[in-house]
Design a protein around this motif. Structure first.
Motif, PDB file in Angstrom:
ATOM      1  N   THR A  43       0.809  -1.325  -0.015  1.00 61.36           N
ATOM      2  CA  THR A  43      -0.052  -0.037   0.087  1.00 61.36           C
ATOM      3  C   THR A  43       0.725   1.277   0.015  1.00 61.36           C
ATOM      4  OG1 THR A  43      -1.864  -1.204   1.254  1.00 61.36           O
ATOM      5  CG2 THR A  43      -1.764   1.315   1.348  1.00 61.36           C
ATOM      6  N   ARG A  44       1.751   1.210   0.910  1.00 59.54           N
ATOM      7  CA  ARG A  44       2.591   2.384   0.989  1.00 59.54           C
ATOM      8  C   ARG A  44       3.549   2.532  -0.380  1.00 59.54           C
ATOM      9  NH1 ARG A  44       3.236   0.091   6.349  1.00 59.54           N
ATOM     10  NH2 ARG A  44       2.510   1.768   7.810  1.00 59.54           N
ATOM     11  N   PHE A  45       3.937   1.662  -1.081  1.00 56.22           N
ATOM     12  CA  PHE A  45       4.653   1.564  -2.378  1.00 56.22           C
ATOM     13  C   PHE A  45       3.697   2.372  -3.387  1.00 56.22           C
ATOM     14  CE2 PHE A  45       7.471  -2.470  -1.607  1.00 56.22           C
ATOM     15  CZ  PHE A  45       8.530  -1.590  -0.838  1.00 56.22           C
ATOM     16  N   ASP A  46       2.300   1.750  -3.435  1.00 57.68           N
ATOM     17  CA  ASP A  46       1.439   2.592  -4.484  1.00 57.68           C
ATOM     18  C   ASP A  46       1.102   3.923  -4.062  1.00 57.68           C
ATOM     19  OD1 ASP A  46       1.060  -0.100  -5.600  1.00 57.68           O
ATOM     20  OD2 ASP A  46      -0.633  -0.455  -4.445  1.00 57.68           O
ATOM     21  N   VAL A  47       0.989   4.364  -2.851  1.00 56.24           N
ATOM     22  CA  VAL A  47       0.811   5.746  -2.558  1.00 56.24           C
ATOM     23  C   VAL A  47       2.104   6.646  -2.920  1.00 56.24           C
ATOM     24  CG1 VAL A  47       0.481   7.492  -0.570  1.00 56.24           C
ATOM     25  CG2 VAL A  47      -0.748   5.102  -0.572  1.00 56.24           C
ATOM     26  N   MET A  48       3.257   5.977  -2.579  1.00 58.41           N
ATOM     27  CA  MET A  48       4.403   6.819  -3.267  1.00 58.41           C
ATOM     28  C   MET A  48       4.417   6.977  -4.814  1.00 58.41           C
ATOM     29  SD  MET A  48       6.759   7.617  -0.787  1.00 58.41           S
ATOM     30  CE  MET A  48       5.961   7.574   0.918  1.00 58.41           C
ATOM     31  N   ALA A  49       3.952   6.030  -5.478  1.00 53.77           N
ATOM     32  CA  ALA A  49       4.024   6.048  -6.866  1.00 53.77           C
ATOM     33  C   ALA A  49       2.898   7.089  -7.388  1.00 53.77           C
ATOM     34  CB  ALA A  49       3.722   4.482  -7.681  1.00 53.77           C
ATOM     35  N   ASP A  50       1.778   7.210  -6.714  1.00 50.73           N
ATOM     36  CA  ASP A  50       0.583   8.099  -7.104  1.00 50.73           C
ATOM     37  C   ASP A  50       0.948   9.418  -7.227  1.00 50.73           C
ATOM     38  OD1 ASP A  50      -1.030   5.834  -7.186  1.00 50.73           O
ATOM     39  OD2 ASP A  50      -2.320   6.289  -5.427  1.00 50.73           O
ATOM     40  N   ILE A  51       2.263   9.739  -6.658  1.00 49.08           N
ATOM     41  CA  ILE A  51       2.562  11.282  -6.641  1.00 49.08           C
ATOM     42  C   ILE A  51       2.927  11.506  -8.511  1.00 49.08           C
ATOM     43  CG2 ILE A  51       5.004  10.822  -6.537  1.00 49.08           C
ATOM     44  CD1 ILE A  51       5.228  13.746  -5.314  1.00 49.08           C
ATOM     45  N   ALA A  52       3.236  10.346  -8.874  1.00 51.54           N
ATOM     46  CA  ALA A  52       3.327  10.857 -10.457  1.00 51.54           C
ATOM     47  C   ALA A  52       2.151  10.360 -11.478  1.00 51.54           C
ATOM     48  CB  ALA A  52       4.957  10.045 -10.918  1.00 51.54           C
ATOM     49  N   PRO A  54       0.312   8.436 -14.319  1.00 49.51           N
ATOM     50  CA  PRO A  54       0.758   7.859 -15.402  1.00 49.51           C
ATOM     51  C   PRO A  54       1.976   8.617 -15.905  1.00 49.51           C
ATOM     52  CG  PRO A  54      -1.292   9.291 -15.671  1.00 49.51           C
ATOM     53  CD  PRO A  54      -1.095   9.151 -14.172  1.00 49.51           C
ATOM     54  N   ARG A  55       2.482   9.692 -15.443  1.00 51.96           N
ATOM     55  CA  ARG A  55       3.711  10.186 -15.722  1.00 51.96           C
ATOM     56  C   ARG A  55       4.976   9.385 -15.396  1.00 51.96           C
ATOM     57  NH1 ARG A  55       4.151  16.729 -14.218  1.00 51.96           N
ATOM     58  NH2 ARG A  55       2.508  17.318 -15.850  1.00 51.96           N
ATOM     59  N   LEU A  56       4.493   8.163 -14.533  1.00 53.05           N
ATOM     60  CA  LEU A  56       5.856   7.483 -13.955  1.00 53.05           C
ATOM     61  C   LEU A  56       6.657   6.821 -14.897  1.00 53.05           C
ATOM     62  CD1 LEU A  56       7.687   7.200 -11.461  1.00 53.05           C
ATOM     63  CD2 LEU A  56       5.878   5.396 -10.857  1.00 53.05           C
ATOM     64  N   ALA A  57       5.766   6.238 -15.720  1.00 52.71           N
ATOM     65  CA  ALA A  57       6.360   5.365 -16.796  1.00 52.71           C
ATOM     66  C   ALA A  57       7.610   6.177 -17.767  1.00 52.71           C
ATOM     67  CB  ALA A  57       5.380   4.873 -17.896  1.00 52.71           C
ATOM     68  N   ALA A  58       7.268   7.594 -17.809  1.00 52.93           N
ATOM     69  CA  ALA A  58       8.441   8.447 -18.556  1.00 52.93           C
ATOM     70  C   ALA A  58       9.166   9.257 -17.749  1.00 52.93           C
ATOM     71  CB  ALA A  58       7.374   9.080 -19.688  1.00 52.93           C
ATOM     72  N   ALA A  59       9.126   9.057 -16.592  1.00 54.37           N
ATOM     73  CA  ALA A  59       9.847   9.966 -15.572  1.00 54.37           C
ATOM     74  C   ALA A  59      10.955   9.193 -15.062  1.00 54.37           C
ATOM     75  CB  ALA A  59       8.841  10.254 -14.466  1.00 54.37           C
ATOM     76  N   SER A  60      11.776  10.082 -14.475  1.00 57.90           N
ATOM     77  CA  SER A  60      13.053   9.506 -13.735  1.00 57.90           C
ATOM     78  C   SER A  60      12.735   9.737 -12.088  1.00 57.90           C
ATOM     79  CB  SER A  60      14.162  10.470 -13.911  1.00 57.90           C
ATOM     80  OG  SER A  60      13.908  11.925 -13.641  1.00 57.90           O
ATOM     81  N   ALA A  77       6.734  -5.220 -10.894  1.00 54.93           N
ATOM     82  CA  ALA A  77       5.806  -6.160 -11.061  1.00 54.93           C
ATOM     83  C   ALA A  77       4.222  -5.729 -11.529  1.00 54.93           C
ATOM     84  CB  ALA A  77       5.754  -6.995  -9.609  1.00 54.93           C
ATOM     85  N   THR A  78       3.994  -4.502 -11.175  1.00 54.33           N
ATOM     86  CA  THR A  78       2.571  -4.073 -11.369  1.00 54.33           C
ATOM     87  C   THR A  78       2.818  -2.991 -12.555  1.00 54.33           C
ATOM     88  OG1 THR A  78       3.257  -2.189 -10.007  1.00 54.33           O
ATOM     89  CG2 THR A  78       1.901  -3.935  -9.111  1.00 54.33           C
ATOM     90  N   GLY A  79       3.976  -2.989 -13.352  1.00 52.61           N
ATOM     91  CA  GLY A  79       4.120  -2.515 -14.843  1.00 52.61           C
ATOM     92  C   GLY A  79       4.115  -1.017 -14.724  1.00 52.61           C
ATOM     93  N   ARG A  80       4.427  -0.395 -13.648  1.00 51.07           N
ATOM     94  CA  ARG A  80       4.803   1.013 -13.428  1.00 51.07           C
ATOM     95  C   ARG A  80       6.341   1.490 -13.345  1.00 51.07           C
ATOM     96  NH1 ARG A  80       0.895   1.980  -8.523  1.00 51.07           N
ATOM     97  NH2 ARG A  80       1.696   0.079  -7.929  1.00 51.07           N
TER      98      ARG A  80
END
Length: 222
Positions: A43-52, A54-60, A77-80
């Motif tokens: 859950t914490r990992f998902d919340v961290m990723a949510d800052i970006a 859909p931009r995350l895939a193209a981001a640093s 593992a979750t395609g992000r």
């Protein structure tokens, strides 16, 4: 008026001892990273990723206090998985595990507060700090506040789009002496001074903590 405390010269040794002991005892698991179970950690990992979003895939992405690279494992593992990733940690033992799992990914051993300028080798679109400011172990509250604010101030110039980190909530039935519970108004006062009012506090994921998103852009531009 009480003068501000001087920033620490290095990260507290007690935190490094705490996390190295957890890893030695429990291995590359949620408990080995200081978390009670795998579901909450995901859950914490998902919340961290949510800052970006859909931009995350193209981001640093720079993952500070990355430990064994479990966030990157989860994102892949979750395609992000981000377009570019750097993991940073002070623990050689944790980074040995991370490098074994992700041999083609860069991991940097660094104490950000003790490191010479620049703190990071280059800017990143997003910086996440998952868990570093939730446990204080033997560190007193004043020193922990100084450590957190000094670290965030050190990192902020390297975040092009935003930064995310979590702390324990102060709105609980009881507080634990070994955890770092931070009142939201106090944190906002610091973050507004650091980055203006482009701050979001997330309390909606059913854990006894919250996550701060600090953005460079206003809501309309995100």
């Amino acid at each position: 008026m009480t003068p501000p405390r001087r920033p620490p010269a290095a990260s507290p040794d007690a935190l490094a001892r705490y996390y190295d002991a957890a890893l030695a005892t429990h291995g590359d698991t949620a408990r080995g990273a200081g978390w009670p179970n795998e579901d909450d950690r995901r859950t914490r990992f998902d919340v961290m990723a949510d800052i970006a979003g859909p931009r995350l895939a193209a981001a640093s992405l720079c993952d500070v206090a990355c430990g064994t690279g479990a966030l990157l494992t989860h994102l892949a593992a979750t395609g992000r998985a981000p377009a570019r990733y750097l993991g940073v940690d002070i623990s050689e033992a944790a980074l040995d595990e991370a490098r074994a799992k992700h041999p083609d990914v860069p991991f940097l051993t660094r104490d950000l507060l003790a490191a010479p300028d620049p703190a990071l080798p280059e800017p990143f679109d997003y910086i996440v700090v998952n868990g570093l400011f939730t446990v204080r172990a033997e560190v007193d509250e004043g020193a922990m506040w100084d450590f957190m604010t000094a670290t965030l101030a050190r990192l902020w110039p390297f975040a092009r789009r935003g930064m995310a980190f979590n702390v324990m909530s102060a709105v609980v039935d009881w507080t634990r002496e070994d955890l770092f519970h931070v009142p939201q108004d106090r944190l906002c006062a610091f973050l507004f001074g650091l980055a203006g009012r482009r701050v979001v506090l997330r309390n909606d994921y059913d854990l006894y903590e919250y996550t701060a998103y600090v953005f460079r852009e206003g809501a309309a531009e995100r």
